[in-house]
Write a protein that holds these residues in place. Structure first.
Motif, short mmCIF file in Angstrom:
data_model
loop_
_atom_site.label_atom_id
_atom_site.label_comp_id
_atom_site.label_asym_id
_atom_site.label_seq_id
_atom_site.Cartn_x
_atom_site.Cartn_y
_atom_site.Cartn_z
N GLN A 11 0.84 -1.20 0.00
CA GLN A 11 0.00 0.00 0.00
C GLN A 11 0.87 1.25 0.00
O GLN A 11 0.62 2.20 -0.74
N THR A 14 2.42 1.66 -3.42
CA THR A 14 1.50 2.16 -4.45
C THR A 14 1.14 3.63 -4.21
O THR A 14 0.83 4.35 -5.15
N ASN A 17 4.10 5.32 -5.70
CA ASN A 17 4.11 5.17 -7.16
C ASN A 17 2.76 4.60 -7.63
O ASN A 17 2.63 3.40 -7.87
N PRO A 18 1.73 5.45 -7.74
CA PRO A 18 0.38 4.97 -8.07
C PRO A 18 0.25 4.42 -9.49
O PRO A 18 -0.79 3.89 -9.85
N ASP A 20 2.18 2.02 -10.67
CA ASP A 20 2.79 0.69 -10.69
C ASP A 20 1.69 -0.38 -10.70
O ASP A 20 1.21 -0.80 -9.65
N ALA A 23 2.46 -3.70 -8.81
CA ALA A 23 2.33 -3.62 -7.35
C ALA A 23 0.85 -3.65 -6.95
O ALA A 23 0.48 -4.30 -5.96
N LEU A 24 0.01 -2.96 -7.71
CA LEU A 24 -1.43 -2.97 -7.43
C LEU A 24 -2.00 -4.38 -7.58
O LEU A 24 -2.83 -4.81 -6.79
N ALA A 43 -8.29 -2.81 -5.97
CA ALA A 43 -6.89 -2.79 -6.41
C ALA A 43 -6.77 -3.30 -7.85
O ALA A 43 -5.99 -2.76 -8.64
N ALA A 47 -5.38 -1.25 -11.03
CA ALA A 47 -4.33 -1.79 -11.89
C ALA A 47 -4.76 -1.72 -13.36
O ALA A 47 -3.96 -1.38 -14.24
#
Length: 204
Positions: A11, A14, A17-18, A20, A23-24, A43, A47
């Protein structure tokens, strides 16, 4: 637990770096492990927003909708995934299962048959097609057409059992068809196999 700690760490990642998408996606899978489908879906959706061609995220979002009983949203997600990956048998099987649950037998069978053209030994597609035939038999008016549909369903399940002989569900479904065909001895043998493989008669 370790999943919760990993989720908290992801969390934070992300938030930093929203954009990514990977990662999400991993964060979503952790939420699923933790039994939090709403957070997982959010999530996956994020993504997909970041990376619209993220096939796996579309599939998993569809599965969450399917588990929640939202067939329309599940089909929309699966069909988006299928446009990205037209020969993905998992997507086709999921579409078939949703359509079968909706009673759209022709469309469901089309999905299962497409899988079988890609993988002739796909046990789930054989079982799905057998379920379509069983549903057709239940709605058949004439006795001959009902019997023929059940015989074809039984043949498909025996083919599947030739590939996966230790699958208790296949033995159970075959026993149900044999009972409907009044093949009592065969049904008894299939139920015995089902029980021997750990199937529970309480689940009947």
């Amino acid at each position: 637990g370790s999943s919760e700690e990993a989720a908290r760490a992801l969390q934070r990642a992300t938030e930093l770096n929203p954009r990514d998408a990977n990662a999400l996606y991993v964060l979503a899978t952790l939420y699923e492990e933790m039994g939090e489908p709403k957070n997982a879906l959010a999530a996956y959706v994020e993504a997909i927003r970041v990376q619209p061609r993220f096939t796996e995220a579309w599939i998993n979002a569809g599965a969450i909708h399917q588990d929640a009983g939202d067939s329309k949203a599940a089909l929309q997600a699966y069909r988006r995934a299928l446009r990205l990956d037209p020969t993905n048998t998992i997507i086709l099987l999921n579409i078939g299962d949703v359509l079968l649950d909706q009673g759209q037998l022709d469309e469901a069978d089309n999905a299962y048959q497409t899988v079988l053209t890609l993988d002739a030994k796909n046990v789930d597609a054989l079982a799905g097609s057998a379920m379509v035939l069983t549903e057709r038999a239940d709605s058949a008016v004439g006795g001959a057409s009902r019997g023929q549909a059940l015989e074809e369903a039984g043949h498909l399940l025996r083919t599947a059992l030739g590939i996966a002989p230790a699958d208790p569900v296949l033995h159970h479904d075959l026993a149900q068809i044999q009972l409907a065909l009044e093949q009592r001895d065969a049904a008894t043998a299939s139920y015995r196999q089902y029980r021997a493989l750990g199937g529970s008669l309480d689940a009947e």
